[in-house]
Write an enzyme that holds these catalytic residues in place. Structure first.
Site, PDB file in Angstrom:
ATOM      1  CG  ASP A   1       3.048 -12.817  -1.091  1.00  0.00           C
ATOM      2  OD1 ASP A   1       2.387 -13.610  -1.769  1.00  0.00           O
ATOM      3  OD2 ASP A   1       2.731 -11.615  -0.967  1.00  0.00           O
TER       4      ASP A   1
ATOM      5  NE  ARG B   1       4.198 -16.192  -8.652  1.00  0.00           N
ATOM      6  CZ  ARG B   1       3.234 -15.364  -8.253  1.00  0.00           C
ATOM      7  NH1 ARG B   1       2.018 -15.827  -7.976  1.00  0.00           N
ATOM      8  NH2 ARG B   1       3.471 -14.068  -8.119  1.00  0.00           N
TER       9      ARG B   1
ATOM     10  CB  ALA C   1       0.984 -16.650   0.317  1.00  0.00           C
TER      11      ALA C   1
ATOM     12  CD  GLN D   1      -2.071  -9.394  -8.564  1.00  0.00           C
ATOM     13  OE1 GLN D   1      -1.944  -8.193  -8.830  1.00  0.00           O
ATOM     14  NE2 GLN D   1      -1.035 -10.199  -8.535  1.00  0.00           N
TER      15      GLN D   1
HETATM   16  O1  MRU Z   1       1.463 -12.383  -7.204  1.00  0.00           O
HETATM   17  P1  MRU Z   1       0.342 -12.911  -6.377  1.00  0.00           P
HETATM   18  O2  MRU Z   1      -1.017 -12.511  -6.840  1.00  0.00           O
HETATM   19  O3  MRU Z   1       0.455 -14.388  -6.094  1.00  0.00           O
HETATM   20  O4  MRU Z   1       0.641 -12.147  -5.040  1.00  0.00           O
HETATM   21  C1  MRU Z   1       0.173 -12.519  -3.843  1.00  0.00           C
HETATM   22  C2  MRU Z   1      -0.733 -11.501  -3.343  1.00  0.00           C
HETATM   23  O5  MRU Z   1      -1.863 -11.445  -3.787  1.00  0.00           O
HETATM   24  C3  MRU Z   1      -0.350 -10.552  -2.339  1.00  0.00           C
HETATM   25  O6  MRU Z   1       0.957 -10.266  -2.178  1.00  0.00           O
HETATM   26  C4  MRU Z   1      -1.134 -10.816  -1.088  1.00  0.00           C
HETATM   27  O7  MRU Z   1      -1.294  -9.642  -0.431  1.00  0.00           O
HETATM   28  C5  MRU Z   1      -0.547 -11.859  -0.204  1.00  0.00           C
HETATM   29  S1  MRU Z   1      -0.949 -13.439  -0.697  1.00  0.00           S
HETATM   30  C6  MRU Z   1      -1.900 -13.988   0.605  1.00  0.00           C
END
Ligand code: MRU
Length: 368
Positions: A248, A94, A56, A207
């Protein structure tokens, strides 16, 4: 944070050529550390869409630099229209992370202060750098606010490590520096408190396995990778002291959208009386929404991310393999919503609060 002992952020202006933005290519981690160059708003849109940059906070900072590049590209005649279109393209990349639209709107406001064409480029550059600096500073403050929580648990454990479970990557790679969920971990580790992190692999894009494990290794934080479904079992057996995730998008009443699977971790933590913390900078709040489950737009991604897995072979080649029959269909929701009632506290740059409208507004009274 450090990569092989050298300090890096996730995004910066190229030294000697500030018309180019440099980022760490997160698709290639943990196998290859590569810096990519983004020289147009279209480059930034592509990098957000294909997840070269993700998380995010970093999506927000990337959008800010994207608006700066849009300023450099926009003709003097038709400048405002070009910027509006750039903002719309960035916002469409996104849908779930609140930081994206927040950063675009803040950039449009800052650029709008300019009195001349050349003024606008300078203002945009300054605003993008300020957004990036603030993101890092806010994460650092999240770490300081959370330190007493970990210190208190450590004092009951008589030298045994504090076991923290985290999901996905809300680490420094997901922000400009430090990270949100990892800020408490790095702060405690640096203060000499023994911590150990259970890292959820975080299917389908992994991730946790690829990014969180990599950055914790770089900083020397003890950690263990676990299958996504292991958390509940560990909690039942006293092996998790607290859960910390990122977010997010967080609604006015404290519902949290985070990587798919977070909700299940929160349910298991609740059932086992384990505190569940969500760490976020204020740029992740969506003060306009009240009901996360029914109003937060959840990104649905290509089913092939579920059908295939990518990794490195023993010979060093990066390969993708299909893990299901060729004709099996897959659906791939990127995020889920954890209802506020399952969250012990939110940790923001202004401090801790209850995951309720009252609690959140006590930290952000200007949103009343
Ligand atoms: O799909 P992504 O990798 O952009 O997703 C975001 C994340 O990595 C997680 O949801 C995360 O815990 C929050 S982003 C600070």
């Amino acid at each position: 944070m450090n990569v092989n002992g050298q300090a890096y952020r996730t995004i910066w202006l190229k030294p000697g050529d500030d018309r180019v933005v440099q980022v760490i290519n997160q698709v290639k981690l943990p196998h290859i550390f590569e810096v990519n160059e983004l020289a147009s708003v279209e480059d930034v849109c592509r990098a957000i869409r294909d997840m070269t940059v993700r998380g995010a906070g970093l999506i927000g900072a990337s959008a800010a630099y994207g608006m700066y590049l849009a300023c450099l590209e926009a003709p003097e005649n038709g400048f405002n229209d070009a910027l509006r279109r750039a903002g719309e393209s960035l916002k469409a990349t996104r849908p779930t992370a609140a930081n994206l639209a927040w950063a675009v709107d803040r950039m449009l406001g800052a650029i709008g202060e300019g009195n001349s064409y050349s003024d606008c480029g300078k203002l945009a550059r300054l605003a993008a750098m300020t957004i990036a600096d603030e993101d890092a500073a806010h994460c650092r403050r999240i770490g300081s606010h959370a330190l007493p929580i970990i210190t208190a648990i450590a004092s009951q454990k008589r030298g045994q490590p504090v076991n923290i479970l985290t999901h996905c990557n809300a680490g420094w790679l997901a922000f400009v520096d430090v990270g949100s969920a990892t800020a408490p971990i790095y702060t405690a580790h640096d203060a000499g408190i023994p911590v150990h992190v259970w890292v959820d692999e975080t299917r389908p894009r992994n991730q946790g396995a690829s990014l969180t494990a990599w950055e914790l290794s770089q900083h020397g934080v003890p950690h263990t990778l676990i299958a996504d479904n292991a958390g509940g079992h560990l909690m039942q057996h006293g092996l998790v002291d607290l859960v910390i995730t990122g977010a997010d998008r967080v609604t006015r009443n404290g519902d949290v959208a985070n990587k798919i699977g977070t909700y299940l971790k929160a349910l298991a933590a609740h059932d086992n009386h384990i505190p569940m913390y969500v760490a976020l900078p204020s740029s992740t709040f969506d003060f306009a929404l009240r009901d996360g489950v029914n109003s937060i737009q959840i990104e649905e991604r290509d089913g092939d991310e579920v059908r295939y897995m990518t990794g490195q072979t023993e010979t060093g080649a990066i390969e993708s393999v299909r893990i299901c029959p060729p004709t099996t269909a897959a659906r791939n929701w990127g995020f889920d919503v954890t209802p506020a009632r399952l969250i012990t506290h939110l940790i923001c740059e202004r401090g801790l609060c209850d995951a309720t409208e009252e609690g959140i507004l006590s930290l952000f009274p200007e949103q009343r």
